[in-house]
Scaffold this motif. Structure first.
Motif, mmCIF file in Angstrom:
data_model
loop_
_atom_site.group_PDB
_atom_site.id
_atom_site.type_symbol
_atom_site.label_atom_id
_atom_site.label_comp_id
_atom_site.label_asym_id
_atom_site.label_seq_id
_atom_site.Cartn_x
_atom_site.Cartn_y
_atom_site.Cartn_z
ATOM 1 N N ALA A 143 -5.602 4.063 1.971
ATOM 2 C CA ALA A 143 -4.911 2.944 2.531
ATOM 3 C C ALA A 143 -3.734 2.395 1.634
ATOM 4 O O ALA A 143 -4.125 2.404 0.487
ATOM 5 C CB ALA A 143 -6.005 1.886 2.918
ATOM 6 N N TYR A 144 -2.908 1.945 2.282
ATOM 7 C CA TYR A 144 -2.045 1.109 1.465
ATOM 8 C C TYR A 144 -1.175 0.138 2.262
ATOM 9 O O TYR A 144 -1.007 0.064 3.497
ATOM 10 C CB TYR A 144 -0.808 2.129 0.800
ATOM 11 C CG TYR A 144 -0.218 3.098 1.708
ATOM 12 C CD1 TYR A 144 -0.427 4.508 1.910
ATOM 13 C CD2 TYR A 144 0.881 2.704 2.882
ATOM 14 C CE1 TYR A 144 0.190 5.361 2.472
ATOM 15 C CE2 TYR A 144 1.665 3.360 3.235
ATOM 16 C CZ TYR A 144 0.987 5.133 3.288
ATOM 17 O OH TYR A 144 1.874 6.000 4.112
ATOM 18 N N ASP A 145 -0.718 -0.924 1.348
ATOM 19 C CA ASP A 145 -0.304 -2.187 2.006
ATOM 20 C C ASP A 145 1.485 -1.753 1.727
ATOM 21 O O ASP A 145 1.660 -1.646 0.712
ATOM 22 C CB ASP A 145 -0.530 -3.300 1.190
ATOM 23 C CG ASP A 145 0.483 -4.558 1.608
ATOM 24 O OD1 ASP A 145 1.262 -4.521 2.098
ATOM 25 O OD2 ASP A 145 -0.191 -5.788 1.206
ATOM 26 N N ALA A 176 -0.781 1.802 5.816
ATOM 27 C CA ALA A 176 -1.722 2.671 6.351
ATOM 28 C C ALA A 176 -3.033 2.293 6.106
ATOM 29 O O ALA A 176 -3.459 1.741 5.157
ATOM 30 C CB ALA A 176 -1.669 4.075 5.381
ATOM 31 N N VAL A 177 -3.834 2.558 7.075
ATOM 32 C CA VAL A 177 -5.447 2.226 7.021
ATOM 33 C C VAL A 177 -6.038 3.774 6.737
ATOM 34 O O VAL A 177 -7.184 3.770 6.103
ATOM 35 C CB VAL A 177 -5.830 1.621 8.343
ATOM 36 C CG1 VAL A 177 -7.409 1.743 8.402
ATOM 37 C CG2 VAL A 177 -5.600 0.229 8.146
ATOM 38 N N ASP A 189 -2.892 -2.312 -7.015
ATOM 39 C CA ASP A 189 -3.691 -2.810 -6.083
ATOM 40 C C ASP A 189 -3.415 -2.776 -4.653
ATOM 41 O O ASP A 189 -3.910 -3.203 -3.615
ATOM 42 C CB ASP A 189 -3.995 -4.358 -6.328
ATOM 43 C CG ASP A 189 -2.802 -5.339 -6.190
ATOM 44 O OD1 ASP A 189 -1.887 -4.664 -5.962
ATOM 45 O OD2 ASP A 189 -3.122 -6.508 -6.148
ATOM 46 N N ASP A 190 -2.086 -2.208 -4.577
ATOM 47 C CA ASP A 190 -1.751 -2.111 -2.809
ATOM 48 C C ASP A 190 -1.828 -0.531 -2.338
ATOM 49 O O ASP A 190 -1.383 -0.301 -1.356
ATOM 50 C CB ASP A 190 -0.232 -2.711 -2.607
ATOM 51 C CG ASP A 190 0.943 -2.176 -3.748
ATOM 52 O OD1 ASP A 190 0.426 -1.267 -4.514
ATOM 53 O OD2 ASP A 190 1.916 -2.437 -3.595
ATOM 54 N N ILE A 191 -2.495 0.134 -3.332
ATOM 55 C CA ILE A 191 -3.025 1.660 -2.680
ATOM 56 C C ILE A 191 -4.532 1.447 -3.118
ATOM 57 O O ILE A 191 -5.045 1.115 -3.961
ATOM 58 C CB ILE A 191 -2.161 2.713 -3.637
ATOM 59 C CG1 ILE A 191 -0.780 2.545 -3.575
ATOM 60 C CG2 ILE A 191 -2.863 4.088 -2.876
ATOM 61 C CD1 ILE A 191 0.086 3.704 -4.174
ATOM 62 N N LEU A 192 -5.134 2.516 -1.967
ATOM 63 C CA LEU A 192 -6.576 2.282 -2.317
ATOM 64 C C LEU A 192 -6.991 3.790 -1.697
ATOM 65 O O LEU A 192 -6.626 4.010 -0.639
ATOM 66 C CB LEU A 192 -7.352 1.306 -1.272
ATOM 67 C CG LEU A 192 -8.759 1.367 -1.454
ATOM 68 C CD1 LEU A 192 -9.436 0.798 -2.672
ATOM 69 C CD2 LEU A 192 -9.460 0.488 -0.208
#
Lengths: 256, 256
Positions: B9-11, B58-59, B86-89
């Motif tokens: 996921a990403y913001d 993206a989720v 912290d904007d990519i998981l």
């Protein structure tokens, strides 16, 4: 000169708090920079209902300032919003009496704290909620609020470093509501000490997590010792929601 | 060497899109930088299911890469998340067959588009929704989706500048759901052309706003001319929600 009162919202994520600090991006600095441009380089000082810390948001912060410009009341919002960055929004502007004061005339404030209460974190709410994955005993938390509501010496809920001497405050109401996957804690009071809401939330969460029974909150407050209370909840869940004034203008501060 | 497949996921707010570009912050660059650190300076190339544009979130984006490291599957997420901003998981990681390919093996993709449909803007969702203050005719929008669902030449819904020749795609489903003050449009298809989802959303909104009747969507698609369609909806409302694969691993890509 006319005095204007504005209700403003801001996303605290990219600010080092409300109050001007050297070499930091602050809400006050951005407001004063926009006003300076509107006033052709003349400095205009802004007074807010109070400060907010870095990362803390506002839905209904209230400010006042004086201006020699003859701008119709309804045009102030648009004029300022055009000059402000996209993380500050002027929601309402109105002329007020010359002796209105955004800080001294506050009759009550409401803060809200958003807790994302589910197992998974949410990337898209990381700046807007505090993620608590534990199952919380909400009934116990509600019982604990009864020990916060009322007039108390809140020394145990006040962060070190404050210069305030009188730490007696009155909390009118604390509500805990589930909104989807979030738990929202709303606190209304006559005024709040430095980080008092975040410390109160941290202590309510400790009760919800079973670290202490609801009555422990009363015992902690009685110690008047910050070191006896649980940890401060982080800033990104906190919103200055509404500021109330005991004036004829009080109808105008209903944010939203 | 083992091939790993990850659901991430990403913001998209602070990225110039997914794909590496010189002097821009991209998701791919951050992923490859984290992998390089894990591999003591050895470059690891990441392949995604497809690109996303600047500001698009993206989720359930899916990637693959090859690694010589003997790390238990369950430790990959933690190891990478520690090194990533912290904007990519990394949500899920699993070993897959050497011939699995994150792009070529895609069987379907789901995108979702979040519209904040109320009068007031929301400062705290400005990077995560598209604000449409108009009252929308949702029934007309749902009727319009019937002209999008199916196998069509989507040239009219494809942004200029793409090198793709065959513009026939199959859209399996388009759902429009109200979630609180948001309208969420979910589109599932075999694949999507460049900006196709955002153009489809822009056209569904035009129908909802009464600018065109539902049947106009069929007529616009028949022209195969992008200039005949309505404007592209902005990136910040768009989420690559889930990528499906026709393999034994397909059970593993259920994001969330």
């Amino acid at each position: 000169m006319a005095r204007l009162k504005c209700v403003i919202a801001y996303d605290g994520t990219r600010f080092s708090g409300y109050q001007v600090q050297p070499n930091q991006r602050t809400v006050q600095e951005e407001l004063e920079a926009a006003l300076k441009r509107m006033h052709k380089g003349k400095a205009i000082r802004v007074t807010a209902s109070g400060r907010t810390d870095a990362g803390v948001h506002a839905v209904g912060q209230t400010i006042h300032f004086d201006s020699p410009l003859a701008i119709p009341e309804e045009n102030w919002c648009r004029a300022l919003n055009t000059l402000l960055p996209d993380d500050i929004l002027i929601k309402q502007a109105q002329g007020v009496a010359d002796d209105f004061h955004a800080r001294f005339d506050v009759s009550q404030k409401e803060y809200r704290y958003r807790i994302l209460n589910r197992k998974e974190a949410d990337l898209f709410r990381r700046f807007y909620t505090y993620h608590v994955p534990d199952i919380l005993d909400i009934q116990a938390m509600r019982e604990a609020t009864t020990h916060i509501i009322g007039t108390h010496d809140f020394s145990a809920f006040c962060a070190a470093g404050t210069q305030v001497v009188d730490k007696v405050r009155t909390v009118y109401d604390v509500r805990i509501e589930q909104q989807g996957d979030e738990l929202v804690i709303a606190m209304v009071g006559s005024g709040f000490l430095y980080q008092m809401v975040r410390i109160a939330v941290g202590n309510l969460l400790a009760v919800g997590q079973g670290k202490a029974p609801p009555a422990a909150i009363a015992a902690i407050l009685e110690t008047k010792d910050r070191r006896k209370a649980f940890a401060t909840a982080p800033p990104q869940g906190l919103y200055l929601w509404e500021v109330g004034y005991d004036t004829d203008n009080s109808h105008a501060v209903n944010a939203n």
